[in-house]
Scaffold this motif. Structure first.
Motif, PDB file in Angstrom:
ATOM      1  N   HIS A   1      16.020  11.583 -49.900  1.00 26.06           N
ATOM      2  CA  HIS A   1      16.314  10.479 -48.984  1.00 26.06           C
ATOM      3  C   HIS A   1      16.010   9.122 -49.630  1.00 26.06           C
ATOM      4  O   HIS A   1      15.870   8.107 -48.931  1.00 26.06           O
ATOM      5  CB  HIS A   1      15.503  10.624 -47.696  1.00 26.06           C
ATOM      6  CG  HIS A   1      15.862  11.831 -46.890  1.00 26.06           C
ATOM      7  ND1 HIS A   1      15.126  12.256 -45.805  1.00 26.06           N
ATOM      8  CD2 HIS A   1      16.895  12.709 -46.991  1.00 26.06           C
ATOM      9  CE1 HIS A   1      15.675  13.342 -45.291  1.00 26.06           C
ATOM     10  NE2 HIS A   1      16.739  13.632 -45.996  1.00 26.06           N
TER      11      HIS A   1
ATOM     12  N   LEU B   1      20.894   6.391 -50.653  1.00 23.65           N
ATOM     13  CA  LEU B   1      21.516   5.965 -49.400  1.00 23.65           C
ATOM     14  C   LEU B   1      22.328   4.684 -49.593  1.00 23.65           C
ATOM     15  O   LEU B   1      23.407   4.515 -49.008  1.00 23.65           O
ATOM     16  CB  LEU B   1      20.444   5.762 -48.326  1.00 23.65           C
ATOM     17  CG  LEU B   1      19.577   6.988 -48.010  1.00 23.65           C
ATOM     18  CD1 LEU B   1      18.621   6.676 -46.856  1.00 23.65           C
ATOM     19  CD2 LEU B   1      20.427   8.199 -47.680  1.00 23.65           C
TER      20      LEU B   1
ATOM     21  N   LEU C   1      23.339  17.283 -48.578  1.00 29.01           N
ATOM     22  CA  LEU C   1      22.853  16.308 -47.605  1.00 29.01           C
ATOM     23  C   LEU C   1      23.758  16.242 -46.380  1.00 29.01           C
ATOM     24  O   LEU C   1      23.343  15.773 -45.322  1.00 29.01           O
ATOM     25  CB  LEU C   1      22.757  14.910 -48.233  1.00 29.01           C
ATOM     26  CG  LEU C   1      21.585  14.634 -49.187  1.00 29.01           C
ATOM     27  CD1 LEU C   1      21.544  13.157 -49.545  1.00 29.01           C
ATOM     28  CD2 LEU C   1      20.267  15.075 -48.600  1.00 29.01           C
TER      29      LEU C   1
ATOM     30  N   LEU D   1      19.873  12.933 -41.373  1.00 29.17           N
ATOM     31  CA  LEU D   1      20.722  11.865 -41.903  1.00 29.17           C
ATOM     32  C   LEU D   1      22.049  11.729 -41.158  1.00 29.17           C
ATOM     33  O   LEU D   1      22.837  10.829 -41.465  1.00 29.17           O
ATOM     34  CB  LEU D   1      21.018  12.124 -43.393  1.00 29.17           C
ATOM     35  CG  LEU D   1      19.855  11.941 -44.364  1.00 29.17           C
ATOM     36  CD1 LEU D   1      20.295  12.312 -45.776  1.00 29.17           C
ATOM     37  CD2 LEU D   1      19.334  10.513 -44.339  1.00 29.17           C
TER      38      LEU D   1
END
Length: 539
Positions: free
Chosen positions: A476, A481, A504, A510
């Motif tokens: 993460h 991101l 992911l 997320l």
């Protein structure tokens, strides 16, 4: 009470008596033969008989567990006519002058071990299929087919392992759960157990001893716990959990057949990742809206030579037909790094992940690339195909790949071969370089798909295969991101869709971020589709 810990591969609760599977075993003796041609003929006759059995089994299982699930037995039948499977067996008969039974067992075991030794988990788990087919041929040759019996009363069935052929033939009313000493999470046996709704746990090793036969037991297929001789309190706990699981299962089924929509009505495409024709069954059962990643490199692994155009064409055609108009995104071969095939003759490298792999192989071996592209284009007439290039790092690479695509299209037109001229051509965003110049790449691509596994390792400079670095691997990480957000913005600015096909995509922590960022499509393992649809519907 004794508590044993295994690995749960099919969710569910079961309470009952533990019984070990009774098989009709056959022994194989190493017998010398004098008439080699006659022995080869006997072997070939056994192959034909095995193929006929599998054809009948496929028909029967199609009625029992659905046509898509029965595809495995078609694949097993194809294996019998694959030279990589049967030629080593004939070679042992001819060169060593020994009986066919022993030759099949020897060559089959060697081939299964080749699969088991591979780095890729998917290929490891194909070893069980090789053993299953080899055992069938040996049983026919020895005249002692493998009869399996679970007894007359409902039981928790135990064994060293269960073959796919055995699993689908069990009477569901007599088998409460499956527990085994060995096994693999994504083997066809595990898939069939999930399909048939049988709780299953693997990997107990020697702790699952025959001395436990006849003892009452409790199985939790979700946690992988097997309780031997549970008391009243434990039984009550398991029963309550069973009721909750049934309620959750019914609630999940409400999302089957529905579009994937948020509360505000935003549409998300929810696709599945697959690696073979037989994986399509799981995608269909999981209610995927399409195939977001068909890992075509699995056609190249576990063999001695390159797959030809016809073999690839038949595979892509079959997948497209089974998906019945739903989009199938075929990633061109991603050989290299952790997916090695010796016959490619790739040089030894200090760091294969940074070396000759994926599109780099295709651009330096254009004839090999063109063979695959011809097969995909020919198959495109039978469904909704899309082509995706992996590991693109520059506009120049993408333009070179598209130039080869154009050559293939021109050749097919000259030859009068039918294909869909409007197949979308996209790329994977899996390096920081691709994400940073995604505004330029978007001008030359019809869509993006983010491969988060490689994007993570290349962004963080952490080898994803190195367990020693797991504490440093923040999946993460803000940098990852931000690269996803940048790619998404650039895709939409250019008017093209963008998806995620890495692990992911199924990370529910997320999901909100992906939707807010503007991701159009998530492609996940088939079993994750319905749970993810439920999450999205509540956002």
């Amino acid at each position: 009470m004794i508590t044993l810990q295994g690995k749960g591969v099919s969710d569910g609760i079961a309470l009952g008596k533990l019984t070990f599977l009774e098989r009709t075993h056959f022994s194989v003796e190493k017998r010398t033969i004098t008439d080699v041609p006659a022995e080869v003929e006997r072997f070939n006759a056994a192959r034909e008989t095995a193929a006929a059995q599998l054809e009948e089994l496929s028909r029967t299982m199609a009625e029992k567990i659905g046509k898509e699930n029965a595809l495995l037995f078609d694949i097993h039948s194809m294996m019998l006519s694959d030279p990589d499977f049967f030629e080593p067996m004939i070679g042992i008969i001819e060169n060593q002058k020994i009986c066919a039974e022993y030759a099949v067992m020897e060559a089959g075991s060697a081939l299964a071990q080749d699969f088991a030794d591979m780095d890729d988990d998917y290929m490891k788990e194909r070893a069980a299929d090789v053993r299953d087919v080899a055992n069938r041929v040996v049983a026919i040759l020895s005249g002692t087919w493998m009869d399996v019996s679970a007894g007359s009363d409902p039981v928790i069935l135990a064994a060293d392992d269960f073959s796919p052929s055995e699993t689908v033939q069990f009477d569901r009313s007599k088998v409460l759960a499956l527990v085994s000493r060995a096994g693999a999470a994504n083997s066809h046996t595990a898939i069939f157990a999930r399909t048939m709704g049988i709780p299953a746990i693997i990997g107990f090793g020697s702790s699952l001893s025959a001395g436990l036969a006849g003892v009452n037991a409790a199985v939790d297929g979700g946690t992988g716990v097997l309780c031997i001789d549970p008391g009243p309190a434990v039984i009550e706990e398991f029963q309550k959990k069973h009721e909750l699981l049934e309620e959750e299962k019914q609630a999940m089924e409400k999302y089957r057949g529905r579009e994937t929509l948020t509360k505000s009505g935003k549409k998300i495409q929810l696709f599945a990742n697959i690696g073979s024709v037989t994986d399509v069954e799981a995608a269909i059962l999981g209610d995927a809206e399409g195939i977001g990643l068909f890992r075509s490199e699995f056609l190249y692994l576990g063999r001695e030579d390159y797959p030809g155009e016809e073999e690839q064409y038949e595979t892509y055609k079959r997948v497209l037909e089974l998906m019945k108009g739903k989009q199938v995104i075929i990633r061109t071969m991603d050989i290299g790094a952790d997916k090695q095939a010796a016959y490619f003759g790739l040089p030894g490298e200090e760091n294969p992940a940074l070396g000759m792999r994926a599109i780099r192989i295709c651009l330096t071996r254009p004839e090999l690339f063109k063979t695959q592209l011809r097969a995909i284009y020919r198959a495109s007439s039978f469904g909704n195909a899309a082509i995706m290039f992996p590991m693109i790092c520059s506009v120049a690479e993408l333009l070179r790949a598209k130039a080869i695509l154009k050559e293939v299209r021109n050749e097919l037109q000259v030859q009068g071969i039918a294909f869909n001229e409007k197949v979308p051509v996209g790329i994977m965003i899996e390096t920081p370089a691709a994400a940073i110049i995604s505004d330029l790449l978007a001008k030359e691509a019809d869509f993006f798909s983010i491969g988060t596994n490689d994007l993570t390792q290349y962004t963080l400079a952490i080898d994803r295969q190195n367990d020693l670095l797991s504490e440093f691997c923040d999946i993460h990480h803000e940098a990852i991101l931000r690269l996803i957000k940048l790619s998404c913005d650039n895709a939409h600015n250019a008017g093209i869709p963008i998806g995620i096909c890495g692990s992911l995509g199924a990370d529910k922590t997320l999901t909100q971020f992906f939707i807010e960022t503007g991701i159009d499509e998530l492609s996940v393992e088939p079993s994750c589709v319905l749970p993810l649809r439920k999450v999205i519907a509540k956002l």
